[in-house]
Scaffold this active site. Sequence first.
Site, PDB file in Angstrom:
ATOM      1  N   ASP A  67       0.811  -1.216   0.000  1.00  0.00           N
ATOM      2  CA  ASP A  67       0.000   0.000   0.000  1.00  0.00           C
ATOM      3  C   ASP A  67       0.842   1.264   0.000  1.00  0.00           C
ATOM      4  O   ASP A  67       2.059   1.229   0.191  1.00  0.00           O
ATOM      5  CB  ASP A  67      -0.955  -0.013   1.213  1.00  0.00           C
ATOM      6  CG  ASP A  67      -0.252  -0.385   2.514  1.00  0.00           C
ATOM      7  OD1 ASP A  67       0.987  -0.421   2.546  1.00  0.00           O
ATOM      8  OD2 ASP A  67      -0.949  -0.636   3.512  1.00  0.00           O
ATOM      9  N   ASN A 136      -7.680  -2.844  14.019  1.00  0.00           N
ATOM     10  CA  ASN A 136      -9.051  -3.196  13.612  1.00  0.00           C
ATOM     11  C   ASN A 136      -9.060  -4.390  12.659  1.00  0.00           C
ATOM     12  O   ASN A 136     -10.071  -4.682  12.039  1.00  0.00           O
ATOM     13  CB  ASN A 136      -9.747  -1.986  12.974  1.00  0.00           C
ATOM     14  CG  ASN A 136      -8.970  -1.450  11.776  1.00  0.00           C
ATOM     15  OD1 ASN A 136      -8.002  -2.045  11.345  1.00  0.00           O
ATOM     16  ND2 ASN A 136      -9.416  -0.319  11.246  1.00  0.00           N
ATOM     17  N   HIS A 138      -7.148  -4.629   9.938  1.00  0.00           N
ATOM     18  CA  HIS A 138      -6.846  -4.327   8.535  1.00  0.00           C
ATOM     19  C   HIS A 138      -5.541  -4.987   8.103  1.00  0.00           C
ATOM     20  O   HIS A 138      -4.617  -5.166   8.894  1.00  0.00           O
ATOM     21  CB  HIS A 138      -6.897  -2.825   8.222  1.00  0.00           C
ATOM     22  CG  HIS A 138      -5.771  -1.981   8.718  1.00  0.00           C
ATOM     23  ND1 HIS A 138      -5.971  -0.803   9.399  1.00  0.00           N
ATOM     24  CD2 HIS A 138      -4.433  -2.103   8.605  1.00  0.00           C
ATOM     25  CE1 HIS A 138      -4.809  -0.249   9.679  1.00  0.00           C
ATOM     26  NE2 HIS A 138      -3.850  -1.027   9.207  1.00  0.00           N
ATOM     27  N   GLU A 143      -9.503  -1.749   5.095  1.00  0.00           N
ATOM     28  CA  GLU A 143     -10.185  -1.464   6.355  1.00  0.00           C
ATOM     29  C   GLU A 143     -11.447  -2.326   6.479  1.00  0.00           C
ATOM     30  O   GLU A 143     -11.959  -2.836   5.476  1.00  0.00           O
ATOM     31  CB  GLU A 143     -10.583   0.011   6.388  1.00  0.00           C
ATOM     32  CG  GLU A 143      -9.410   0.989   6.381  1.00  0.00           C
ATOM     33  CD  GLU A 143      -8.764   1.179   7.746  1.00  0.00           C
ATOM     34  OE1 GLU A 143      -8.689   0.195   8.521  1.00  0.00           O
ATOM     35  OE2 GLU A 143      -8.333   2.299   8.038  1.00  0.00           O
TER      36      GLU A 143
HETATM   37  C1  GLP Z   1      -0.442   0.316   8.729  1.00  0.00           C
HETATM   38  C2  GLP Z   1      -0.146  -0.393   7.374  1.00  0.00           C
HETATM   39  C3  GLP Z   1      -0.349  -1.885   7.460  1.00  0.00           C
HETATM   40  C4  GLP Z   1       0.224  -2.370   8.769  1.00  0.00           C
HETATM   41  C5  GLP Z   1      -0.616  -1.854   9.899  1.00  0.00           C
HETATM   42  C6  GLP Z   1      -0.089  -2.194  11.283  1.00  0.00           C
HETATM   43  O1  GLP Z   1      -1.365   1.318   8.674  1.00  0.00           O
HETATM   44  N1  GLP Z   1      -0.839   0.109   6.253  1.00  0.00           N
HETATM   45  O2  GLP Z   1       0.227  -2.522   6.338  1.00  0.00           O
HETATM   46  O3  GLP Z   1       0.225  -3.766   8.819  1.00  0.00           O
HETATM   47  O4  GLP Z   1      -0.922  -0.495   9.777  1.00  0.00           O
HETATM   48  O5  GLP Z   1       0.928  -1.346  11.658  1.00  0.00           O
HETATM   49  P1  GLP Z   1       1.896  -1.666  12.861  1.00  0.00           P
HETATM   50  O6  GLP Z   1       2.728  -2.818  12.425  1.00  0.00           O
HETATM   51  O7  GLP Z   1       2.727  -0.410  13.039  1.00  0.00           O
HETATM   52  O8  GLP Z   1       1.036  -1.981  14.037  1.00  0.00           O
END
Ligand code: GLP
EC number: 3.5.99.6
Length: 243
Positions: A67, A136, A138, A143
């Site tokens: 992404d 959440n 995702h 989302e």
């Molecule tokens: C972000 C990314 C995701 C990631 C997630 C968790 O917003 N777009 O690809 O897996 O949130 O982030 P973190 O690993 O910092 O908890």
Amino acid sequence: MRIIAAKDYNDMSRKAANIISAQVILKPDCVLGLATGSSPIGTYKQLIEWYKKGDLDFSQVKTANLDEYRGLPKSNDQSYDYFMKDNFFNHININFDNLHIPDGEEPDAEKACADYDRIVADLGGVDLQLLGMGHNGHIGFNEPSDVFAKGTNCVDLQESTIEANKRFFASIDEVPRQAYTMGIGTIMSAKKILVVVSGKDKAPIVKKAFFGPITPRVPASILQLHPDVTVIADADALSECEL
Ligand code: GLP
């Protein structure tokens, strides 16, 4: 679904790096699906260390990231393009022509998404997809929703995601409100999937996503249907699960 219990973040990162290393050794020109966020940073650090020791060669590896924020220039230190270079690509012998990330600078969402689907298809799909997971549920930036998105799509980020990501920006107003993300369909078509998750704050969503019902309200729950998923979770993230 294979759930591997790791002691802590470092142990999780080393185990994940071992699996990615095996993939690169077995298929030097593999396609790695890569993720941003704090969860995979330790994995990238470990891979860099092994590369520097001479154990790994990334010269033929191709990558497709999940992404990118819509509207953030690549040069912005919060873009995922910047993140990947800073945390991984600048430190290994990867060919920069082989790196792919959705183009956040493309204002035409339909074009940006169609282009990225074509890029991933031209690569022949993803051999090993690394994933983190949001609070959440995702994955990428898919989302919670009424449906599972198939291909790359433009998403409105949820307030909780904007809130979680604001720590990286000077203020919450600077957090982009939209992103382009690989769809759930594309993620599910990866040959293998590796999820890294750590911390007490992720314990409730780990239980829901991997032991609860499969629903687009918890996007990661669909991974239960994939034939080759490995989840590496630390003790804190697994603290609400009975294994
Ligand atoms: C972000 C990314 C995701 C990631 C997630 C968790 O917003 N777009 O690809 O897996 O949130 O982030 P973190 O690993 O910092 O908890």
